[in-house]
Motif scaffolding. Structure first.
Motif, PDB file in Angstrom:
ATOM      1  N   UNK A 111      -0.042  -2.327   2.944  1.00 36.21           N
ATOM      2  CA  UNK A 111       0.707  -2.748   1.741  1.00 36.21           C
ATOM      3  C   UNK A 111       0.947  -1.547   0.799  1.00 36.21           C
ATOM      4  N   UNK A 112       1.758  -0.601   1.264  1.00 42.17           N
ATOM      5  CA  UNK A 112       1.887   0.671   0.542  1.00 42.17           C
ATOM      6  C   UNK A 112       2.547   0.520  -0.820  1.00 42.17           C
ATOM      7  N   UNK A 113       3.397  -0.480  -0.962  1.00 39.43           N
ATOM      8  CA  UNK A 113       4.128  -0.628  -2.230  1.00 39.43           C
ATOM      9  C   UNK A 113       3.683  -1.840  -3.043  1.00 39.43           C
ATOM     10  N   UNK A 114       2.568  -2.427  -2.686  1.00 39.64           N
ATOM     11  CA  UNK A 114       2.147  -3.656  -3.369  1.00 39.64           C
ATOM     12  C   UNK A 114       2.039  -3.505  -4.894  1.00 39.64           C
ATOM     13  N   UNK A 115       1.511  -2.370  -5.416  1.00 38.47           N
ATOM     14  CA  UNK A 115       1.349  -2.285  -6.883  1.00 38.47           C
ATOM     15  C   UNK A 115       2.671  -2.350  -7.654  1.00 38.47           C
ATOM     16  N   UNK A 116       3.772  -2.121  -6.980  1.00 39.93           N
ATOM     17  CA  UNK A 116       5.048  -2.123  -7.728  1.00 39.93           C
ATOM     18  C   UNK A 116       5.367  -3.508  -8.315  1.00 39.93           C
ATOM     19  N   UNK A 117       4.740  -4.543  -7.784  1.00 41.76           N
ATOM     20  CA  UNK A 117       5.013  -5.900  -8.273  1.00 41.76           C
ATOM     21  C   UNK A 117       4.224  -6.243  -9.530  1.00 41.76           C
ATOM     22  N   UNK A 118       3.213  -5.422  -9.836  1.00 43.13           N
ATOM     23  CA  UNK A 118       2.373  -5.731 -11.011  1.00 43.13           C
ATOM     24  C   UNK A 118       3.084  -5.285 -12.282  1.00 43.13           C
ATOM     25  N   UNK A 119       3.274  -6.215 -13.200  1.00 43.58           N
ATOM     26  CA  UNK A 119       3.869  -5.835 -14.494  1.00 43.58           C
ATOM     27  C   UNK A 119       2.716  -5.588 -15.462  1.00 43.58           C
ATOM     28  N   UNK A 120       3.043  -4.952 -16.583  1.00 35.54           N
ATOM     29  CA  UNK A 120       2.021  -4.669 -17.594  1.00 35.54           C
ATOM     30  C   UNK A 120       1.289  -5.959 -18.018  1.00 35.54           C
ATOM     31  N   UNK A 121      -0.008  -5.870 -18.130  1.00 31.27           N
ATOM     32  CA  UNK A 121      -0.773  -7.020 -18.600  1.00 31.27           C
ATOM     33  C   UNK A 121      -1.132  -8.020 -17.514  1.00 31.27           C
ATOM     34  N   UNK A 122      -0.631  -7.821 -16.283  1.00 30.52           N
ATOM     35  CA  UNK A 122      -0.967  -8.752 -15.186  1.00 30.52           C
ATOM     36  C   UNK A 122      -2.299  -8.314 -14.577  1.00 30.52           C
ATOM     37  N   UNK A 123      -3.191  -9.285 -14.462  1.00 30.69           N
ATOM     38  CA  UNK A 123      -4.561  -8.962 -14.045  1.00 30.69           C
ATOM     39  C   UNK A 123      -4.817  -9.227 -12.564  1.00 30.69           C
ATOM     40  N   UNK A 124      -3.804  -9.698 -11.839  1.00 26.56           N
ATOM     41  CA  UNK A 124      -4.022 -10.035 -10.419  1.00 26.56           C
ATOM     42  C   UNK A 124      -4.580  -8.815  -9.670  1.00 26.56           C
ATOM     43  N   UNK A 125      -5.673  -9.031  -8.946  1.00 28.49           N
ATOM     44  CA  UNK A 125      -6.300  -7.938  -8.207  1.00 28.49           C
ATOM     45  C   UNK A 125      -5.603  -7.778  -6.855  1.00 28.49           C
ATOM     46  N   UNK A 126      -5.498  -6.519  -6.421  1.00 27.51           N
ATOM     47  CA  UNK A 126      -4.797  -6.240  -5.165  1.00 27.51           C
ATOM     48  C   UNK A 126      -5.789  -5.733  -4.116  1.00 27.51           C
ATOM     49  N   UNK A 127      -5.841  -6.436  -2.997  1.00 26.79           N
ATOM     50  CA  UNK A 127      -6.859  -6.154  -1.977  1.00 26.79           C
ATOM     51  C   UNK A 127      -6.201  -5.980  -0.601  1.00 26.79           C
ATOM     52  N   UNK A 128      -6.030  -4.734  -0.152  1.00 29.44           N
ATOM     53  CA  UNK A 128      -5.471  -4.547   1.194  1.00 29.44           C
ATOM     54  C   UNK A 128      -6.474  -4.957   2.274  1.00 29.44           C
ATOM     55  N   UNK A 129      -5.953  -5.487   3.372  1.00 26.41           N
ATOM     56  CA  UNK A 129      -6.797  -5.780   4.545  1.00 26.41           C
ATOM     57  C   UNK A 129      -6.489  -4.690   5.572  1.00 26.41           C
ATOM     58  N   UNK A 130      -7.510  -3.965   5.985  1.00 26.72           N
ATOM     59  CA  UNK A 130      -7.306  -2.812   6.869  1.00 26.72           C
ATOM     60  C   UNK A 130      -8.272  -2.889   8.044  1.00 26.72           C
ATOM     61  N   UNK A 131      -8.093  -1.964   8.991  1.00 25.58           N
ATOM     62  CA  UNK A 131      -9.010  -1.939  10.141  1.00 25.58           C
ATOM     63  C   UNK A 131      -9.562  -0.542  10.409  1.00 25.58           C
ATOM     64  N   UNK A 132      -9.366   0.414   9.480  1.00 25.04           N
ATOM     65  CA  UNK A 132      -9.904   1.765   9.709  1.00 25.04           C
ATOM     66  C   UNK A 132     -10.053   2.515   8.386  1.00 25.04           C
ATOM     67  N   UNK A 133     -10.909   3.543   8.430  1.00 25.39           N
ATOM     68  CA  UNK A 133     -11.092   4.403   7.254  1.00 25.39           C
ATOM     69  C   UNK A 133      -9.803   5.172   6.975  1.00 25.39           C
ATOM     70  N   UNK A 134      -9.082   5.504   8.049  1.00 22.93           N
ATOM     71  CA  UNK A 134      -7.822   6.243   7.881  1.00 22.93           C
ATOM     72  C   UNK A 134      -6.844   5.431   7.018  1.00 22.93           C
ATOM     73  N   UNK A 135      -6.749   4.139   7.312  1.00 16.14           N
ATOM     74  CA  UNK A 135      -5.839   3.281   6.536  1.00 16.14           C
ATOM     75  C   UNK A 135      -6.279   3.229   5.072  1.00 16.14           C
ATOM     76  N   UNK A 136      -7.606   3.205   4.832  1.00 13.77           N
ATOM     77  CA  UNK A 136      -8.099   3.174   3.441  1.00 13.77           C
ATOM     78  C   UNK A 136      -7.654   4.431   2.705  1.00 13.77           C
TER      79      UNK A 136
END
Ligand SMILES: Cc1cc2nc3c(=O)[nH]c(=O)nc-3n(C[C@H](O)[C@H](O)[C@H](O)COP(=O)(O)O)c2cc1C
Length: 370
Positions: free
Chosen positions: A116-141
């Motif tokens: 989810x490389x561009x997921x933060x672009x959806x967060x507007x100022x003041x939005x508290x929704x937490x963003x949690x990628x699901x991955x399968x390797x340290x490289x992806x992290x």
């Protein structure tokens, strides 16, 4: 009660368990709110929601938004606990699902099946929704942390690390699934180590959550010892009264034997773990199941060459029509032998966790006096 809490930013779950998002319709508001009410994190899955829209006049795109909005509202009415939404990055309506979830004020978005490389672009100022990628390797992290920092000056609020024993689509090649080099026990410390660099440099906490094959409270204990802050579990929650799937879907878990859990090559280009049945045997034998693609719901889906429609196969199964599809399930699904309430499940996990902790205390006491 010795379960440690799971803290993700300002969210604090009393129980360190996230219920894995399970499409198509396996985890909706019923299961998610039951888990949240017990102190875990309940998750609504967004994959294929459009096919569940009762209003046949509404197209898939609008239907998906409508169903998601209703499910989030129903869940919020049923619980004051923590609610998340699972959104596969490969969904063609990914943006709609993210925007709807944020507009409805979900606590967190978990996004996998792609980075989810561009997921933060959806967060507007003041939005508290937490963003949690699901991955399968340290490289992806590392890739995600670097990209989010560079583009959005933000880091993930947590990572879910899904190993090869999980159910559903898997982030590994088939030949990696039984390779000990890709075992969850091996990947978790690698991700914890990779993420700790970003934590130190940026003065933040990024909890790492282990998923895939976690079955007992003792398993939870083992992964917390390896550095995970919590676990995500899918299979165990299917065999609960509150799970939103039809009883026949749950019974397929109870009836499954160890060697019924098989890997299929999904039309979306990923391996998936499912319970073998006549449908799977006939597609593996090359028999085409005629279908009309209603909506190209997953970007990499090769629907023109596929023998069947994965969305239809999964949604038929969830409705109990297993002749027209199959049930996704984790590698440990054969261990399921009865249906519990979410409360009973949580209590038994906590007891097993306590026993494992007592065992460790006894062990350290014995080595201290030895
Ligand atoms: C029936 C089923 C459907 C699933 N659907 C999704 C999904 O839509 N999106 C996703 O990210 N993961 C999905 N998963 C994976 C789960 O969220 C979870 O991470 C995984 O099953 C954990 O492994 P476990 O089942 O061994 O506990 C699914 C798993 C199952 C069993």
């Amino acid at each position: 009660m010795t379960f440690p809490k799971l803290t993700i930013g300002d969210l604090v779950a009393r129980i360190p368990i996230i219920q894995g998002g399970m499409g198509i319709g396996v985890s909706l508001s019923g299961l998610a709110s039951a888990v949240a009410n017990q102190g875990g994190v309940g998750v609504i899955a967004t994959a294929g929601l459009g096919v569940l829209c009762p209003d046949k006049e509404t197209d898939y795109v609008e239907g998906s938004i409508k169903v998601l909005r209703e499910e989030i509202r129903k869940a919020k009415e049923a619980t004051k606990g923590i609610l998340g939404v699972n959104i596969m990055v490969a969904l063609t309506n990914f943006a709609d699902m993210v925007e709807t979830s944020i507009a409805e004020g979900v606590d967190l978005i978990l996004a996998g099946a792609g980075l989810p490389l561009d997921l933060p672009k959806y967060l507007k100022k003041g939005i508290e929704t937490k963003l949690v990628p699901i991955i399968s390797s340290a490289k992806a992290a590392r890739i995600i942390c670097k990209r989010w920092l560079a583009r959005y000056n933000k880091l993930p609020d947590a990572f879910v690390v899904e190993g090869p024993m999980a159910g559903g689509h898997l982030g590994f090649r088939s030949e990696q699934l039984d390779d000990p080099g890709y075992a969850l026990e091996k990947i978790i410390p690698e991700v914890v180590e990779a993420v700790s660099v970003f934590e130190r440099e940026n003065g933040v906490k990024i909890p790492v959550i282990a998923a895939g094959g976690i079955y007992t409270g003792a398993d939870i204990f083992e992964f917390l010892k390896l550095g995970a802050a919590g676990v995500q579990m899918g299979t165990r929650f299917v065999a609960t009264h509150e799970c939103d799937a039809n009883i026949k879907f749950k019974k397929a878990y109870i009836d499954a034997k160890k060697d019924d859990l098989v890997i299929i090559e999904s039309p979306v280009g990923l391996p998936g773990r499912a319970i073998r049945n006549d449908f799977i045997e006939s597609i593996q034998g090359g028999l085409k199941k005629p279908f009309k693609c209603l909506y190209h719901c997953i970007i990499p889906c090769n629907c023109s060459d596929s023998l069947y429609c994965i969305a239809m196969a999964l949604s038929n199964a969830v409705k109990g029509k297993l002749k027209g599809g199959f049930a996704f399930a984790g590698k440990n699904a054969y261990r399921v032998n009865r249906i519990l309430s979410v409360r009973e499940l949580m209590e038994s996990l906590e007891k097993e966790f306590d026993r494992a902790l007592d065992g460790l205390r006894d062990e350290s006491f014995r080595s201290a006096v030895r």
